[in-house]
Design an enzyme around this catalytic site. Structure first.
Site, PDB file in Angstrom:
ATOM      1  N   GLY A 123       0.822  -1.200   0.000  1.00 56.57           N
ATOM      2  CA  GLY A 123       0.000   0.000   0.000  1.00 56.57           C
ATOM      3  C   GLY A 123       0.855   1.247   0.000  1.00 56.57           C
ATOM      4  N   PRO A 124       0.241   2.389  -0.172  1.00 53.53           N
ATOM      5  CA  PRO A 124       0.990   3.650  -0.216  1.00 53.53           C
ATOM      6  C   PRO A 124       1.601   3.985   1.132  1.00 53.53           C
ATOM      7  CG  PRO A 124      -1.380   4.052  -0.250  1.00 53.53           C
ATOM      8  CD  PRO A 124      -1.194   2.585  -0.402  1.00 53.53           C
ATOM      9  N   PRO A 125       2.537   4.939   1.151  1.00 51.83           N
ATOM     10  CA  PRO A 125       3.177   5.309   2.431  1.00 51.83           C
ATOM     11  C   PRO A 125       2.178   5.934   3.391  1.00 51.83           C
ATOM     12  CG  PRO A 125       4.454   6.117   0.548  1.00 51.83           C
ATOM     13  CD  PRO A 125       3.154   5.639   0.011  1.00 51.83           C
ATOM     14  N   GLY A 126       2.411   5.698   4.674  1.00 49.85           N
ATOM     15  CA  GLY A 126       1.639   6.363   5.711  1.00 49.85           C
ATOM     16  C   GLY A 126       0.305   5.745   6.044  1.00 49.85           C
ATOM     17  N   VAL A 127       0.010   4.525   5.546  1.00 49.43           N
ATOM     18  CA  VAL A 127      -1.288   3.919   5.854  1.00 49.43           C
ATOM     19  C   VAL A 127      -1.202   2.943   7.020  1.00 49.43           C
ATOM     20  CG1 VAL A 127      -2.171   4.201   3.514  1.00 49.43           C
ATOM     21  CG2 VAL A 127      -0.912   2.134   4.102  1.00 49.43           C
ATOM     22  N   GLY A 128       0.003   2.750   7.605  1.00 50.61           N
ATOM     23  CA  GLY A 128       0.105   1.950   8.820  1.00 50.61           C
ATOM     24  C   GLY A 128       0.627   0.543   8.625  1.00 50.61           C
ATOM     25  N   LYS A 129       1.456   0.307   7.610  1.00 49.64           N
ATOM     26  CA  LYS A 129       1.954  -1.052   7.364  1.00 49.64           C
ATOM     27  C   LYS A 129       2.923  -1.501   8.464  1.00 49.64           C
ATOM     28  CE  LYS A 129       3.599   0.016   3.294  1.00 49.64           C
ATOM     29  NZ  LYS A 129       3.174   1.425   3.252  1.00 49.64           N
ATOM     30  N   SER A 183      -3.971   3.280 -18.289  1.00 44.81           N
ATOM     31  CA  SER A 183      -5.314   3.589 -17.789  1.00 44.81           C
ATOM     32  C   SER A 183      -5.798   4.971 -18.184  1.00 44.81           C
ATOM     33  CB  SER A 183      -5.350   3.448 -16.263  1.00 44.81           C
ATOM     34  OG  SER A 183      -4.471   4.380 -15.666  1.00 44.81           O
ATOM     35  N   LYS A 209      -8.124   5.770  -6.841  1.00 46.02           N
ATOM     36  CA  LYS A 209      -8.552   6.755  -7.821  1.00 46.02           C
ATOM     37  C   LYS A 209      -9.852   7.438  -7.408  1.00 46.02           C
ATOM     38  CE  LYS A 209      -6.197   4.478 -11.672  1.00 46.02           C
ATOM     39  NZ  LYS A 209      -6.315   3.788 -12.971  1.00 46.02           N
TER      40      LYS A 209
END
Length: 804
Positions: A360-366, A686, A729
């Site tokens: 997932g993208p940075p900063g989402v809590g991985k 896309s 998106k």
């Protein structure tokens, strides 16, 4: 004459000079360095003709300001012969021991000790033949010591022969025997019974002779092997031989201790066999050998690894769910998967650990999610960052032939965890590099395979170590850069971006309490954030999928309040959206107005793009001008996006008649497609529908509907293919103020599964299967007339001349 008389009289009162690790005997002259303040005061206060002091040893030499209880009771009355001042403000004195004394009562403590003393006399019993034999034995043994010792002067033998008094003889030998420890010297000083004193001295002399004889024997044995470059080896061999003769061999004890630890640590049969083989080599090595410390370090690594130690398995699903909910908001699918794993572990404790990958993208809590899993399982947590690693040895370790070789980070992490089943997080697995030093991602293939990692073999250890109990968790921003073989071993769990409402909830539950505590501001007593202010921060100051930048902006506001409190302004700080620009500056993002303004004219469309940091909106512009067959593509677009642009142009040319266009329009016109923010690389298929809509809009002069965005891949036959990153998106479109979104029809199941009703509130989705549907939904009905060319006003210059 007066001085001589005083020396032979009894002493009743003396100043006391404490000394460290030194014992003064009667009739002996001893040099002393005086540096303590109270001792300096004592020496300076001595009168010219009465330089008599009591010299008493300390029980503990580490005491800087000794009190009476810190001193032995028995010392020596002494006369100070000479005082020399040193440059360091200390004194160097020569004292002569006169007589044994006992400290009876301290009568002065400051500035130095002064005490009433009692002189002590030697207790001499019956002087029979055994006593005489003892005296002769002591004398003879001391003479032998002088002969064997390289440090004692031969003149001492003559001096000893001329001493008739047994008491003086014992004191003289005690003062000149260098091998005596301070404790032994004090015991001899306190031995008033002369026979007892001589017996103790006789024992010490016999031991000293034995040591000196051994030294001579060792010296003769190793003399042929000694050279200047082998001096250290020679000294160690001497020490080893002395310890062996005395039965005090520390090295042998160390080898046996290592053998005992190898038997007790519980390592595998292969590792135990290798450890015992290396221990056998170590026992035959000299400590000065080059390989000694290499082998010893290898054995220590084998011994510190947790071969059998595992965490006490305590699976409590309710507790785990509570911890996951406390630490993370939303992420329901991830939490459900983790709880499923814990439930299986509760039913089958010996299952092999899965390999999870949080993408997932940075900063989402991985990363923080991995810590929460470790806390829920009551296991140790180990984190290893793989970002930028190029060397395969970082994973597998170096072979022992290299200088400074160590095990790899996997084994080092297991050692730090001190258990076989920690939660091991491999952070940024998508950013591993590869070069001439090897491919670390290939080295991870064995580590991250539950069927193989039970036999993991580190290059340094070169024995198998079981990693099957370790719960490996990987994190990645993108999956494209992970080798397929490595990705196949992982169970990928995608963490998508947060909605605005979710970010507000995270800020209230986690970010604001954390930042206020870190900045020393009490919440909500001294600072309070309104929900409208948090929404304003999210919309106008951050454009991200996670909450990392939001946390930074909250921290900035907390620092503003902390400064006010430090300056004495104690009023409460209410953070509202109206005052945020005063503290954080002009809002960085104003996409709601930007989309409306930029799409008013034909040839501008809004696309939706996926990036490693979340979703984003993408403007595509097209311009048509006179020329012929020139098609220009700019904006730092990649190869795949350029192909999408060319496919869009081909489709428009083949369907030109459907939109009242001249089929030969490309023969007389040049077309330029540009994707703004040209410094940022862009690629991917896309944006195909966006390219078609932009071209048709520019050619027909029909602008696109305001607040509309689209995404989808196209084919030359006019089909719209599905795309990825739907949730990211949609989130980007909602942040930008978009009201209508065009999506491929095949992505409708993704919307139903990933997007909630709250997230779709305020957005209308349109599912399409063909490009014609896209154009029907996106283009306005009426065309905008082309702007008239500007007519330049020509002014005729008037002639300048004299007036008529």
């Amino acid at each position: 004459m007066a001085t001589k008389t005083k020396r032979t009289n009894d002493f009743s009162e003396l100043p006391i000079l404490p000394v460290r690790e030194t014992v003064l005997f009667p009739n002996a002259i001893l040099p002393l360095t005086v540096g303590r303040e109270n001792s300096l005061r004592l020496i300076n206060d001595l009168k010219e003709n009465e330089k008599f002091i009591g010299v008493v040893a300390q029980r503990d030499p580490r005491v800087d300001n000794p009190q009476p209880v810190d001193l032995f009771q028995i010392g020596t009355a002494a006369f100070v012969h000479k005082i020399i001042k040193l440059p360091s403000q200390s004194l160097f004195i020569f004292v002569e021991g006169l007589q044994r004394i006992a400290v009876e009562q301290v009568i002065q403590a400051e500035p130095y000790l002064r005490a009433r003393v009692k002189t002590l006399q030697d207790v001499i019993g019956e002087r029979g033949p055994d006593f005489e034999a003892l005296v002769r034995s002591v004398t003879s043994l001391f003479q032998q010591v002088v002969q064997l010792s390289p440090t004692l002067s031969d003149d001492l033998q003559t001096v000893v022969m001329n001493i008739d008094d047994p008491g003086r003889l014992a004191d003289f030998i005690s003062a000149n025997l260098p091998s005596l420890s301070p404790t032994d010297r004090q015991e001899l000083l306190e031995s008033l019974d002369l026979k007892t004193r001589l017996e103790r001295l006789n024992k010490h002399l016999a031991h000293e002779i034995e040591v000196q004889q051994l030294r001579s024997k060792i010296q003769s044995n190793v003399q042929d092997q000694v050279s200047q470059s082998q001096r250290e080896y020679y000294l160690r061999e001497q020490l080893k031989a002395i310890q062996k003769e005395l039965g005090e061999s520390d090295e042998q004890q160390e080898i046996e201790e290592l053998r005992r630890r190898i038997e007790a640590v519980g390592m595998s049969e292969e590792a135990k066999k290798e450890a015992l083989r290396e221990l056998s080599r170590l026992a035959k090595m000299s400590p000065a050998a080059a390989d000694y410390h290499v082998t010893r370090t290898y054995l220590e690594w084998l011994l510190v690894l947790p071969w059998t130690k595992v965490s006490e398995l305590r699976v409590d699903l309710r507790k785990a769910k509570t911890i996951l909910d406390e630490d993370h908001f939303d992420l329901e699918k991830i939490k459900e998967r983790i709880l499923d794993y814990l439930a299986v572990m509760q039913l089958k404790p010996h299952m092999k650990g899965p390999i999870l990958c949080f993408a997932g993208p940075p900063g989402v809590g991985k990363t923080s999610l991995g810590k929460s899993i470790a806390r829920a399982l009551d296991r140790k947590f180990v984190r290893m960052s793989l970002g930028g690693i190029h060397d395969e040895a970082e994973i597998r370790g170096h072979r022992r032939t290299y200088i400074g070789a160590l095990p790899g980070q996997i084994i080092q992490g297991i050692r730090r965890a001190e258990t076989r089943d920690p939660v091991f997080m491999l952070d940024e697995v998508d950013k591993i590099g590869r070069d001439f030093r090897g491919d670390p991602s290939s080295a991870l293939l064995e580590v991250l395979d539950p069927e193989q990692n039970s036999h993991f073999r580190d290059n340094y250890l070169d024995v198998q170590f079981d990693l099957s109990k370790v719960l490996f968790i990987c994190t990645a921003n993108v999956l494209d850069t992970i080798p397929p073989a490595l990705l196949d071993r992982m169970e990928v769990l995608e963490l998508q971006g947060y909605t605005e409402e979710e970010k507000v909830q995270i800020a209230v539950r986690h970010l604001i309490p954390k930042q206020t505590e870190e900045h020393g501001v009490k919440w909500p007593e001294q600072i309070e954030f309104s929900r409208t202010a948090l929404a304003f921060l999210i919309r106008h100051y951050t454009r991200e999928a996670g909450v990392r930048n939001l946390e930074r902006e909250i921290a900035t506001l907390c620092r503003k309040q902390a400064r006010k409190i430090a300056e004495g302004v104690a009023s409460k700080f209410f953070v509202e959206s109206e005052i945020i620009p005063d503290f954080l500056g002009v809002p960085r993002f104003r996409l709601e107005n930007e989309i409306v303004d930029r799409t008013r004219q034909p040839g501008v469309a809004v696309g939706l793009a996926w990036t490693p940091s979340g979703g984003d909106v993408l403007f595509v512009e097209a311009t048509v001008m006179k020329g012929g067959k020139n098609f220009t593509m700019t904006g730092h677009v990649g190869q795949v996006m350029q192909e999408s642009m060319q496919a869009a142009l081909v489709w428009v040319r083949s369907h030109a008649a459907d939109y009242d266009l001249d089929p030969e329009f490309f023969q007389s016109k040049d077309i330029h497609i540009h994707v703004p923010t040209g410094a940022i690389p862009k690629d991917g298929p896309s944006a195909g529908v966006t390219m078609v809509a932009t071209l048709v809009s520019a050619l027909t002069r029909r602008p696109l509907r305001p607040r509309l965005a689209m995404t989808g891949e196209i084919t030359l036959s006019g089909q719209v293919l599905p795309i990825g990153g739907v949730k990211e998106k949609i989130l980007a479109a909602k942040r930008a103020g978009v009201k209508d979104v065009i999506l491929p029809g095949e992505n409708e199941p993704n919307v139903r599964e990933d997007l909630s009703k709250e997230l779709l509130e305020g957005i209308e989705l349109h599912y399409v299967k063909t490009i014609q549907e896209v154009l029907d939904l996106s283009l306005e009905k009426e065309a905008v007339p082309e702007p008239l060319p500007r007519i330049r006003e020509v002014r005729v210059a008037q002639p300048v001349g004299p007036a008529n």
